[in-house]
Write an enzyme that holds these catalytic residues in place. Structure first.
Site, PDB file in Angstrom:
ATOM      1  N   ARG A 158      -8.081   7.593   4.478  1.00  0.00           N
ATOM      2  CA  ARG A 158      -8.155   7.843   5.916  1.00  0.00           C
ATOM      3  C   ARG A 158      -8.217   9.350   6.157  1.00  0.00           C
ATOM      4  NH1 ARG A 158      -2.941   4.545   7.351  1.00  0.00           N
ATOM      5  NH2 ARG A 158      -2.538   5.286   5.240  1.00  0.00           N
ATOM      6  N   ASN A 181       4.167   0.810   2.127  1.00  0.00           N
ATOM      7  CA  ASN A 181       4.058  -0.288   3.082  1.00  0.00           C
ATOM      8  C   ASN A 181       4.205  -1.621   2.365  1.00  0.00           C
ATOM      9  OD1 ASN A 181       2.865   1.257   5.637  1.00  0.00           O
ATOM     10  ND2 ASN A 181       1.821   2.013   3.820  1.00  0.00           N
ATOM     11  N   SER A 211      -2.664  -2.717   5.990  1.00  0.00           N
ATOM     12  CA  SER A 211      -3.935  -2.973   6.660  1.00  0.00           C
ATOM     13  C   SER A 211      -5.127  -2.344   5.955  1.00  0.00           C
ATOM     14  CB  SER A 211      -3.870  -2.452   8.099  1.00  0.00           C
ATOM     15  OG  SER A 211      -3.621  -1.061   8.102  1.00  0.00           O
ATOM     16  N   LYS A 261      11.912   3.050   5.908  1.00  0.00           N
ATOM     17  CA  LYS A 261      12.020   4.493   5.641  1.00  0.00           C
ATOM     18  C   LYS A 261      13.376   4.829   5.032  1.00  0.00           C
ATOM     19  CE  LYS A 261       8.046   5.277   7.719  1.00  0.00           C
ATOM     20  NZ  LYS A 261       7.760   3.916   8.226  1.00  0.00           N
ATOM     21  N   LYS A 304      11.562  10.925  11.134  1.00  0.00           N
ATOM     22  CA  LYS A 304      10.909   9.625  11.134  1.00  0.00           C
ATOM     23  C   LYS A 304      11.894   8.497  11.451  1.00  0.00           C
ATOM     24  CE  LYS A 304       7.970   9.129   7.681  1.00  0.00           C
ATOM     25  NZ  LYS A 304       7.386   9.111   6.316  1.00  0.00           N
ATOM     26  N   GLU A 350       6.771   1.263  11.615  1.00  0.00           N
ATOM     27  CA  GLU A 350       5.469   1.297  10.969  1.00  0.00           C
ATOM     28  C   GLU A 350       4.426   1.708  11.996  1.00  0.00           C
ATOM     29  OE1 GLU A 350       5.057   0.856   7.775  1.00  0.00           O
ATOM     30  OE2 GLU A 350       7.153   0.329   7.455  1.00  0.00           O
ATOM     31  N   GLY A 351       3.297   2.222  11.499  1.00  0.00           N
ATOM     32  CA  GLY A 351       2.215   2.613  12.388  1.00  0.00           C
ATOM     33  C   GLY A 351       2.355   4.034  12.890  1.00  0.00           C
ATOM     34  N   GLU A 408       4.765   7.115   2.389  1.00  0.00           N
ATOM     35  CA  GLU A 408       5.513   5.882   2.612  1.00  0.00           C
ATOM     36  C   GLU A 408       4.932   4.780   1.740  1.00  0.00           C
ATOM     37  OE1 GLU A 408       5.189   4.652   6.661  1.00  0.00           O
ATOM     38  OE2 GLU A 408       3.004   4.682   6.668  1.00  0.00           O
ATOM     39  N   ARG A 453       0.858  -1.187   0.000  1.00  0.00           N
ATOM     40  CA  ARG A 453       0.000   0.000   0.000  1.00  0.00           C
ATOM     41  C   ARG A 453       0.891   1.232   0.000  1.00  0.00           C
ATOM     42  NH1 ARG A 453      -2.472   0.407   5.005  1.00  0.00           N
ATOM     43  NH2 ARG A 453      -1.200   2.230   5.465  1.00  0.00           N
TER      44      ARG A 453
END
Length: 571
Positions: free
Chosen positions: A547, A243, A248, A406, A460, A464-465, A241, A225
């Site tokens: 989102r 993923n 998810s 990253k 950063k 993740e998250g 980013e 993603r």
């Protein structure tokens, strides 16, 4: 989401709550002046003219414009003295977002009715997560359910940028596959990070072991993603980013698209919205199809697909949507196991076959294993190594996992780096248009600029998250600290250009309560890639995730409690 943005002003949240009883609404924010001149001062050779970047300012109900004579990020390079050498970049097509609806004109009773209908629809159609207030909700299916947080109405998004994000998805898929095959590049690029980041070091150790035994992944599966924000100044769609592990919400994200389409079918004519402007979203089915095709390539009909999960997973229903599609559409059986259970029950036969609890595993689909907290003991690391040594298809393999870090993202944004992995110049150009500014903390010039203007950067780590990044004064504080300490801890971080997306009013629904607030959105585009030796079987865009979060929040992430699920309304 939201790893590259937050409001720069100390404003009160200006939030109201609707307990299905209504409240007064505010007018829709006006959009940017289409006549303003936007000149680019940013380039991917790590030169940025910070003196000419201006902070967006906002007022409740309306948003101030940038000055017409200010120099902003955009299409043309302005040879300003402070910028040093720069190179020209082509401009993505600029299309200003049209107002989605007149929030001031919506009847309050209609809002109450839509909220009620949306909550009923969510309950009937599986748009649910575990309720954190119920102790067993993350362990036992069907216990302690609550609707997933969602936006009441879809978010306007320019169709040209939507098409671009879909178009580059297969190119990013191919890029990840190429990068994953270059073991030396991965090891070298992450060598400094390994010294100061124990989690990255653990992943690299497994990768090194695979290189030592010359382990070949003939069948390679990636479910990715790529996350973007649309920069308000430049109208550039910039990647936040990519993923490559545990991408998810393919299950719940497509449910929200269906929810919004259903609401507009009933109420759209009252608010002037056409349900046909919400693009189709089949991410769950597409991911399930890619997993099924990997299972087919493995060619052992009795083998299972194993989903690697966390011990307590309140987002289990997002995962179960994929498992249900695998069984219903492809007759493929899945099992769910934690890393600790795999360590206890797993073994590898002499021919490389992976058995867990005596059952052969064809495909390992990771929905855990992406964070240090997933490895509380050596047992979890043993399980990860065991799976990597097996002949099962890993989604992702350790090399795919590392390719999504990253630091690798920052390395790929360097000049001429994409040419190392891709041959097609047009493809390279398309990807470069999506790259935001990314820098190593070895760059003393950019460190100086970030200390001077920390509000224009995000710091950063390799995580993740949501909840891991530094913004504003925290960027300056941590950079100054790292300089004083003089250690190699700086290798654990990168700097990223901060993106400032458009701010729009919206309705956010969480735990049955509807809030109205100013919000920003982040688009994630799913992609699936499957290769068996030299044959590419799948390489496609697979739906999307939208989102939305309040604009005053730095961090993002639905599961982390910062954002809500949303969908796109093409403008």
């Amino acid at each position: 989401m939201g790893v590259a943005y937050s409001s720069l002003l100390s404003l009160s949240p200006c939030t109201a709550t609707i307990h299905i009883t209504g409240s007064s609404l505010f007018p829709y924010a006006s959009k940017a002046n289409p006549e303003r001149v936007i000149n680019s001062i940013f380039n991917h050779t790590n030169n940025i003219c910070l003196a000419n970047l201006q902070k967006p300012t906002k007022k409740f109900g309306s948003f101030s414009r940038f000055s017409h004579n200010s120099t902003c990020l955009g299409s043309k390079i302005v040879p300003l003295k402070c910028c040093g050498k720069v190179r020209e970049m082509e401009t993505q097509e600029r299309i200003l977002q049209k107002p989605l609806i007149d929030f001031h004109g919506i009847d309050e009773e209609l809002v109450q009715k839509m909220v009620y209908d949306a909550l009923v629809w969510s309950s009937l159609h599986g748009l649910v997560v575990g309720d954190k207030s119920v102790q067993r909700s993350g362990k036992v299916p069907g216990v302690g359910l609550v609707h997933a947080p969602f936006a009441l109405l879809p978010m306007a998004f320019p169709e040209s940028h939507w098409n671009l994000a879909c178009e580059v998805a297969p190119i990013f898929n191919e890029l990840i596959d190429r990068v994953s095959l270059d073991g030396k590049f991965l090891q070298d690029a992450l060598s400094r990070t390994k010294k100061v980041d124990a989690f990255t070091s653990g992943l690299l150790d497994i990768h090194s072991k695979m290189l030592e035994i010359n382990k070949k992944e003939e069948i390679r599966l990636g479910l990715h993603r790529s996350d973007y924000m649309l920069d308000e100044q430049t109208k550039f769609l910039l990647q936040i980013e990519l993923n490559t592990i545990s991408a998810s919400f393919p299950g719940l994200g497509c449910r929200v698209s269906e929810l919004h389409r259903s609401l507009l079918n009933y109420h759209g004519e009252h608010i002037g919205l056409d349900p046909r402007r919400i693009p189709g979203n089949t991410s769950a089915d597409k991911f399930a199809e890619a997993l099924a095709k990997a299972w087919t390539e493995y060619n052992r009909p009795r083998a299972l697909v194993m989903v690697v999960v966390q011990p307590e997973e309140r987002n289990m229903y997002d995962q179960h949507w994929l498992c249900a599609a695998l069984k219903d559409r492809h007759n493929v059986t899945t099992i769910r196991k934690t890393l600790a259970e795999i360590d206890k029950e797993g073994e590898i036969l002499p021919d490389g076959t992976l058995l867990v609890g005596g059952q052969e595993i064809s495909v390992v689909y990771f929905r855990a294993g992406y964070a240090p907290t997933d490895y509380p003991s050596e047992a979890e690391w043993r399980a990860r190594l065991l799976m990597e040594q097996s002949s099962a298809v890993k989604c992702p393999s350790i090399s795919y996992h590392l390719a999504g870090t990253k630091k690798i993202q920052q390395e790929l944004a360097k000049p001429k780096m994409l040419e190392r992995f891709l041959e097609n110049k047009e493809d390279i150009s398309k990807l470069q248009k999506c790259f935001a500014g990314l820098w190593s903390l070895e760059d003393s010039d950019i460190i100086k600029k970030a200390i001077e203007r920390p509000e224009l950067f995000v710091m950063k780590p390799q995580r993740e998250g949501g909840g891991n990044n530094f913004y504003g004064d925290d960027v300056r504080t941590n950079l100054v600290r790292l300089q004083k300490e003089g250690t190699q801890e700086d290798a654990a971080y990168i700097l990223m250009q901060r993106i400032f997306p458009a701010v729009s009013p919206t309705f956010l629904v969480r735990e049955g309560i509807c809030h109205k607030d100013h919000a920003i959105s982040e688009l994630g585009v799913y992609g699936a890639y499957l290769r068996n030796k030299e044959k590419v079987i799948v390489n496609e865009q697979c739906g999307y995730l939208m989102r939305t979060k309040v604009s005053s929040s730095n961090e993002g992430g639905v599961a982390a409690g910062f954002a809500v699920l949303d969908s796109i309304y093409l403008s």
